[in-house]
Design a protein around this motif. Structure first.
Motif, PDB file in Angstrom:
ATOM      1  N   SER A  51       0.936  -1.116   0.223  1.00  0.00           N
ATOM      2  CA  SER A  51      -0.032   0.070   0.015  1.00  0.00           C
ATOM      3  C   SER A  51       0.946   1.231  -0.104  1.00  0.00           C
ATOM      4  N   ALA A  52       0.405   2.374   0.481  1.00  0.00           N
ATOM      5  CA  ALA A  52       1.222   3.443   0.580  1.00  0.00           C
ATOM      6  C   ALA A  52       0.529   3.938   2.142  1.00  0.00           C
ATOM      7  N   PHE A  53       1.646   4.575   2.757  1.00  0.00           N
ATOM      8  CA  PHE A  53       1.326   5.042   4.540  1.00  0.00           C
ATOM      9  C   PHE A  53       1.649   6.472   4.596  1.00  0.00           C
ATOM     10  N   GLY A  54       1.120   7.102   5.520  1.00  0.00           N
ATOM     11  CA  GLY A  54       1.581   8.512   5.989  1.00  0.00           C
ATOM     12  C   GLY A  54       2.655   8.272   6.726  1.00  0.00           C
ATOM     13  N   ASP A  55       2.972   9.384   7.759  1.00  0.00           N
ATOM     14  CA  ASP A  55       4.054   9.543   8.413  1.00  0.00           C
ATOM     15  C   ASP A  55       3.654  10.141   9.840  1.00  0.00           C
ATOM     16  N   ASP A  56       2.069  10.035   9.970  1.00  0.00           N
ATOM     17  CA  ASP A  56       1.548  10.624  11.219  1.00  0.00           C
ATOM     18  C   ASP A  56       1.584   9.418  12.154  1.00  0.00           C
ATOM     19  N   PRO A  57       1.084   9.540  13.688  1.00  0.00           N
ATOM     20  CA  PRO A  57       1.075   8.648  14.605  1.00  0.00           C
ATOM     21  C   PRO A  57       0.228   7.369  14.135  1.00  0.00           C
ATOM     22  N   ALA A 107      -2.951   5.739   0.876  1.00  0.00           N
ATOM     23  CA  ALA A 107      -3.269   4.514   0.002  1.00  0.00           C
ATOM     24  C   ALA A 107      -3.301   4.775  -1.414  1.00  0.00           C
ATOM     25  N   ARG A 108      -3.949   5.972  -1.695  1.00  0.00           N
ATOM     26  CA  ARG A 108      -4.308   6.450  -3.266  1.00  0.00           C
ATOM     27  C   ARG A 108      -3.054   6.684  -3.850  1.00  0.00           C
ATOM     28  N   GLN A 109      -1.736   6.654  -3.004  1.00  0.00           N
ATOM     29  CA  GLN A 109      -0.646   6.835  -3.747  1.00  0.00           C
ATOM     30  C   GLN A 109       0.328   5.714  -3.801  1.00  0.00           C
ATOM     31  N   LEU A 110      -0.398   4.285  -3.697  1.00  0.00           N
ATOM     32  CA  LEU A 110       0.568   3.249  -3.697  1.00  0.00           C
ATOM     33  C   LEU A 110       1.224   2.938  -4.911  1.00  0.00           C
ATOM     34  N   ALA A 111       0.849   3.367  -5.926  1.00  0.00           N
ATOM     35  CA  ALA A 111       1.658   3.072  -7.228  1.00  0.00           C
ATOM     36  C   ALA A 111       2.534   4.557  -7.536  1.00  0.00           C
ATOM     37  N   SER A 112       2.603   5.162  -6.666  1.00  0.00           N
ATOM     38  CA  SER A 112       3.437   6.524  -6.812  1.00  0.00           C
ATOM     39  C   SER A 112       4.887   6.304  -7.323  1.00  0.00           C
ATOM     40  N   ALA A 141      -2.140   5.551 -12.197  1.00  0.00           N
ATOM     41  CA  ALA A 141      -1.815   4.786 -11.063  1.00  0.00           C
ATOM     42  C   ALA A 141      -2.603   3.399 -11.341  1.00  0.00           C
ATOM     43  N   ARG A 142      -3.520   3.052 -11.799  1.00  0.00           N
ATOM     44  CA  ARG A 142      -4.245   1.678 -12.091  1.00  0.00           C
ATOM     45  C   ARG A 142      -3.303   1.053 -13.337  1.00  0.00           C
ATOM     46  N   LEU A 143      -3.022   1.891 -14.295  1.00  0.00           N
ATOM     47  CA  LEU A 143      -2.202   1.331 -15.402  1.00  0.00           C
ATOM     48  C   LEU A 143      -0.783   0.753 -14.769  1.00  0.00           C
ATOM     49  N   THR A 144      -0.023   1.598 -13.926  1.00  0.00           N
ATOM     50  CA  THR A 144       1.010   1.140 -13.402  1.00  0.00           C
ATOM     51  C   THR A 144       0.884  -0.023 -12.677  1.00  0.00           C
ATOM     52  N   LEU A 145      -0.024  -0.217 -11.853  1.00  0.00           N
ATOM     53  CA  LEU A 145      -0.300  -1.471 -10.988  1.00  0.00           C
ATOM     54  C   LEU A 145      -0.674  -2.431 -11.811  1.00  0.00           C
ATOM     55  N   LEU A 146      -1.566  -2.444 -12.798  1.00  0.00           N
ATOM     56  CA  LEU A 146      -1.779  -3.469 -13.717  1.00  0.00           C
ATOM     57  C   LEU A 146      -0.852  -4.206 -14.368  1.00  0.00           C
ATOM     58  N   ASN A 147      -0.062  -3.140 -14.900  1.00  0.00           N
ATOM     59  CA  ASN A 147       1.242  -3.581 -15.547  1.00  0.00           C
ATOM     60  C   ASN A 147       2.317  -4.502 -14.632  1.00  0.00           C
ATOM     61  N   ALA A 148       2.326  -3.978 -13.314  1.00  0.00           N
ATOM     62  CA  ALA A 148       3.401  -4.686 -12.662  1.00  0.00           C
ATOM     63  C   ALA A 148       2.953  -5.878 -11.998  1.00  0.00           C
TER      64      ALA A 148
END
Length: 306
Positions: A51-57, A107-112, A141-148
């Motif tokens: 996924s992607a995560f923030g840096d908050d507590p 998480a919306r940036q998981l393919a960033s 980002a969907r294209l990046t994910l599906l390609n991976a």
């Protein structure tokens, strides 16, 4: 030999109602709930939540929760200033409804970072994702994910996908159908839920759903249908397996996700599809007898092995 399992998507903060005005905070999300069951039922496999995560507590506490339960995060990026999505569950009897706060979730940036995403999916026996995973991403980002995902499939990794249609996440039904069609092109095992498919495609029966997915090229399909029998299509041979009847379910949150996790765990063990569905029904039946999406590992194992 590849032994790892990866699930891709969004794990959110979950608020579930308690007595009075008190709320309990936990962690859940469709693909994470499935991975949780696989962590319990596939002890020989290393598992990661991609996924992607923030840096908050809250993000830091979420990652620590994963680590405490032997769930890694592979090369998932940490996005400065970002934070997790949040949802609250309200129950009417055993049926639940959800209120979400997720528009700016990390998480919306998981393919960033395509290189990190590719690294996160390497050397896997199984990669699992869902229509919700795709719905929260931008077109690129969907294209990046599906390609991976396609690249790992070409190396021999098995790909499992639950379309998990949620209308509020899509611009319209046509957009959802288009993206799901692309996902099915890289799918080995499809795990749809019939009421979702009926809503999105107008399917008249689980058999219609199975035959449509067969035509899309999917070799192994399990059509879930709540407390009704699940329908298996394995290389176009259909078989129906009755569900486990629970007279008084407590909370249906996460039941279908746990079914997916149990089914995939059984298949990784080499268990044939019909027996894998029977075990998945038992696990889903156990999950609806506890509050929240994540049942204790021992509870899941007992239901799976019974």
């Amino acid at each position: 030999m590849a032994e790892g399992i990866a699930a891709i998507g969004e794990c959110m903060l979950e608020l579930s109602g308690q007595a009075g005005s008190s709320w309990r905070m936990g962690y859940a999300g469709d693909t994470f709930n499935t991975l949780w069951a696989m962590r319990a039922l596939s002890p020989g496999h290393h598992v990661d939540y991609v996924s992607a995560f923030g840096d908050d507590p809250f993000s830091q506490a979420q990652i620590a929760f994963f680590r405490d339960h032997n769930i890694g995060t592979a090369q998932s990026p940490v996005i400065p200033g970002a934070r997790p999505g949040l949802y609250a569950i309200t129950l009417t009897g055993a049926e639940r409804s959800f209120t979400y706060w997720r528009s700016d979730a990390a998480a919306r940036q998981l393919a960033s970072d395509p290189a990190k995403l590719e690294k996160s999916l390497e050397n896997r026996a199984l990669v699992y994702f869902s229509g919700i995973t795709l719905a929260i991403l931008s077109t690129q980002a969907r294209l990046t994910l599906l390609n991976a995902i396609a690249a790992e499939r070409a190396k021999g990794c098995h790909i499992a996908f639950d379309p998990n249609y949620r209308p509020r996440l899509w611009a319209d039904a046509a957009a959802a159908r288009g993206v799901i069609a692309e996902a099915l092109e890289v799918t080995d095992i499809a795990l749809p839920t019939f009421p979702d498919e009926e809503m999105l495609y107008g399917d008249a029966s689980p058999e219609d759903t199975a035959r449509r997915l067969e035509r899309a090229g999917v070799a192994e399909i399990v059509v879930k249908n709540g407390d009704q029998p699940a329908l298996i299509s394995h290389y176009e041979k259909l078989e129906s397996v009755p569900a486990t009847h629970i007279a008084a379910p407590l909370d249906t949150t996460g039941a279908g996700d746990s079914f997916n996790g149990a089914y995939l765990s059984a298949r990784l063990l080499g268990i044939p599809p019909a027996e894998a569905v029977r075990r998945a029904h038992r696990v889903a039946g156990a999950v609806v007898q506890v509050r929240g999406a994540l049942a204790p590992f021992d509870f899941l194992r007992t239901a799976f092995d019974r």
